[in-house]
Design a protein around this motif. Structure first.
Motif, PDB file in Angstrom:
ATOM      1  N   THR A  64      10.725  11.143  12.006  1.00  0.00           N
ATOM      2  CA  THR A  64      11.418   9.989  12.579  1.00  0.00           C
ATOM      3  C   THR A  64      12.485  10.372  13.585  1.00  0.00           C
ATOM      4  O   THR A  64      13.193   9.536  14.088  1.00  0.00           O
ATOM      5  CB  THR A  64      12.052   9.127  11.478  1.00  0.00           C
ATOM      6  OG1 THR A  64      12.963   9.938  10.726  1.00  0.00           O
ATOM      7  CG2 THR A  64      11.006   8.529  10.569  1.00  0.00           C
ATOM      8  N   GLN A  65      12.610  11.655  13.885  1.00  0.00           N
ATOM      9  CA  GLN A  65      13.589  12.100  14.871  1.00  0.00           C
ATOM     10  C   GLN A  65      13.019  11.908  16.274  1.00  0.00           C
ATOM     11  O   GLN A  65      12.009  12.473  16.620  1.00  0.00           O
ATOM     12  CB  GLN A  65      13.937  13.587  14.650  1.00  0.00           C
ATOM     13  CG  GLN A  65      14.447  13.891  13.274  1.00  0.00           C
ATOM     14  CD  GLN A  65      15.759  13.167  12.958  1.00  0.00           C
ATOM     15  OE1 GLN A  65      16.607  13.050  13.801  1.00  0.00           O
ATOM     16  NE2 GLN A  65      15.876  12.669  11.748  1.00  0.00           N
ATOM     17  N   SER A  86       4.194  10.251   7.501  1.00  0.00           N
ATOM     18  CA  SER A  86       4.722  11.413   8.231  1.00  0.00           C
ATOM     19  C   SER A  86       5.235  11.024   9.613  1.00  0.00           C
ATOM     20  O   SER A  86       6.187  11.630  10.110  1.00  0.00           O
ATOM     21  CB  SER A  86       3.675  12.520   8.327  1.00  0.00           C
ATOM     22  OG  SER A  86       2.632  12.152   9.196  1.00  0.00           O
ATOM     23  N   LEU A  87       4.651  10.010  10.229  1.00  0.00           N
ATOM     24  CA  LEU A  87       5.085   9.577  11.558  1.00  0.00           C
ATOM     25  C   LEU A  87       6.323   8.685  11.536  1.00  0.00           C
ATOM     26  O   LEU A  87       7.152   8.755  12.441  1.00  0.00           O
ATOM     27  CB  LEU A  87       3.949   8.831  12.262  1.00  0.00           C
ATOM     28  CG  LEU A  87       2.749   9.663  12.671  1.00  0.00           C
ATOM     29  CD1 LEU A  87       1.623   8.766  13.153  1.00  0.00           C
ATOM     30  CD2 LEU A  87       3.143  10.669  13.744  1.00  0.00           C
ATOM     31  N   TYR A  88       6.446   7.833  10.512  1.00  0.00           N
ATOM     32  CA  TYR A  88       7.484   6.802  10.527  1.00  0.00           C
ATOM     33  C   TYR A  88       8.531   6.902   9.428  1.00  0.00           C
ATOM     34  O   TYR A  88       9.620   6.361   9.578  1.00  0.00           O
ATOM     35  CB  TYR A  88       6.848   5.413  10.476  1.00  0.00           C
ATOM     36  CG  TYR A  88       6.077   5.103  11.719  1.00  0.00           C
ATOM     37  CD1 TYR A  88       6.729   4.678  12.866  1.00  0.00           C
ATOM     38  CD2 TYR A  88       4.704   5.262  11.762  1.00  0.00           C
ATOM     39  CE1 TYR A  88       6.033   4.403  14.020  1.00  0.00           C
ATOM     40  CE2 TYR A  88       3.990   4.990  12.919  1.00  0.00           C
ATOM     41  CZ  TYR A  88       4.657   4.565  14.041  1.00  0.00           C
ATOM     42  OH  TYR A  88       3.966   4.303  15.186  1.00  0.00           O
ATOM     43  N   CYS A  89       8.218   7.553   8.330  1.00  0.00           N
ATOM     44  CA  CYS A  89       9.137   7.537   7.190  1.00  0.00           C
ATOM     45  C   CYS A  89       9.740   8.897   6.873  1.00  0.00           C
ATOM     46  O   CYS A  89      10.876   8.961   6.417  1.00  0.00           O
ATOM     47  CB  CYS A  89       8.419   7.012   5.941  1.00  0.00           C
ATOM     48  SG  CYS A  89       7.784   5.344   6.157  1.00  0.00           S
ATOM     49  N   LEU A 128      -2.331   6.155   5.297  1.00  0.00           N
ATOM     50  CA  LEU A 128      -0.971   5.894   4.827  1.00  0.00           C
ATOM     51  C   LEU A 128      -0.133   7.164   4.842  1.00  0.00           C
ATOM     52  O   LEU A 128       1.049   7.132   5.197  1.00  0.00           O
ATOM     53  CB  LEU A 128      -0.996   5.290   3.419  1.00  0.00           C
ATOM     54  CG  LEU A 128      -1.502   3.859   3.337  1.00  0.00           C
ATOM     55  CD1 LEU A 128      -1.872   3.510   1.909  1.00  0.00           C
ATOM     56  CD2 LEU A 128      -0.482   2.894   3.900  1.00  0.00           C
ATOM     57  N   GLN A 129      -0.732   8.283   4.479  1.00  0.00           N
ATOM     58  CA  GLN A 129      -0.003   9.553   4.506  1.00  0.00           C
ATOM     59  C   GLN A 129       0.373   9.929   5.939  1.00  0.00           C
ATOM     60  O   GLN A 129       1.474  10.420   6.195  1.00  0.00           O
ATOM     61  CB  GLN A 129      -0.838  10.656   3.837  1.00  0.00           C
ATOM     62  CG  GLN A 129      -0.954  10.450   2.345  1.00  0.00           C
ATOM     63  CD  GLN A 129      -2.012  11.319   1.694  1.00  0.00           C
ATOM     64  OE1 GLN A 129      -2.944  11.807   2.343  1.00  0.00           O
ATOM     65  NE2 GLN A 129      -1.883  11.521   0.390  1.00  0.00           N
ATOM     66  N   LEU A 134       0.820  -1.206   0.000  1.00  0.00           N
ATOM     67  CA  LEU A 134       0.000   0.000   0.000  1.00  0.00           C
ATOM     68  C   LEU A 134       0.859   1.263   0.000  1.00  0.00           C
ATOM     69  O   LEU A 134       0.496   2.254  -0.641  1.00  0.00           O
ATOM     70  CB  LEU A 134      -0.948  -0.007   1.203  1.00  0.00           C
ATOM     71  CG  LEU A 134      -2.095  -1.013   1.102  1.00  0.00           C
ATOM     72  CD1 LEU A 134      -2.801  -1.149   2.432  1.00  0.00           C
ATOM     73  CD2 LEU A 134      -3.060  -0.629  -0.004  1.00  0.00           C
ATOM     74  N   CYS A 135       1.988   1.228   0.698  1.00  0.00           N
ATOM     75  CA  CYS A 135       2.881   2.393   0.682  1.00  0.00           C
ATOM     76  C   CYS A 135       3.377   2.675  -0.734  1.00  0.00           C
ATOM     77  O   CYS A 135       3.395   3.831  -1.164  1.00  0.00           O
ATOM     78  CB  CYS A 135       4.068   2.174   1.620  1.00  0.00           C
ATOM     79  SG  CYS A 135       3.635   2.322   3.360  1.00  0.00           S
ATOM     80  N   GLN A 136       3.761   1.638  -1.456  1.00  0.00           N
ATOM     81  CA  GLN A 136       4.207   1.822  -2.832  1.00  0.00           C
ATOM     82  C   GLN A 136       3.066   2.333  -3.709  1.00  0.00           C
ATOM     83  O   GLN A 136       3.252   3.225  -4.522  1.00  0.00           O
ATOM     84  CB  GLN A 136       4.757   0.513  -3.408  1.00  0.00           C
ATOM     85  CG  GLN A 136       6.071   0.090  -2.811  1.00  0.00           C
ATOM     86  CD  GLN A 136       7.154   1.112  -3.072  1.00  0.00           C
ATOM     87  OE1 GLN A 136       7.404   1.502  -4.201  1.00  0.00           O
ATOM     88  NE2 GLN A 136       7.790   1.577  -2.016  1.00  0.00           N
TER      89      GLN A 136
END
Length: 111
Positions: A107-108, A99-102, A94-95, A35-37
């Motif tokens: 990711t900081q 923003s939370l993980y990628c 997914l968006q 789904l990300c792709q």
């Protein structure tokens, strides 16, 4: 926190059921990667296989799950079948996950 006072319990239960089904579909690592792709662009099976290093029959099995959940739709172009995100709620989620993980800014962590 959203105001849920206007919703009755039957509406809340139905919404929770829909949300749970979406989250269950996303809870599988291979389906989430697919789904990300697909959130970036429409892709055919061969492109997904090459980009994600997922092979048959796992790829077909997971795409089948996503089709049955109506999260992806297909279009045929000759012998190729192209997949794309079909559910706008899935795309929005997914968006948010991106923003939370990628996203480098998201990711900081100070762990």
């Amino acid at each position: 926190m959203p105001d849920t006072s206007a919703l009755n319990i039957a509406q809340m239960r139905a919404a929770a059921e829909r949300a749970t089904a979406l989250l269950r579909a996303l809870a599988h690592e291979d389906r989430l990667l697919l789904l990300c792709q697909l959130s970036q662009q429409e892709l055919c099976v061969g492109e997904l296989e090459a980009q994600l290093d997922l092979h048959q029959p796992m790829l077909s099995q997971q795409l089948g799950v996503l089709r049955r959940q109506a999260l992806v739709s297909t279009r045929r172009d000759g012998k190729r079948i192209y997949y794309r995100i079909a559910d706008p709620r899935a795309l929005a989620l997914l968006q948010t996950l991106y923003s939370l993980y990628c996203d480098e800014r998201g990711t900081q962590h100070d762990d």
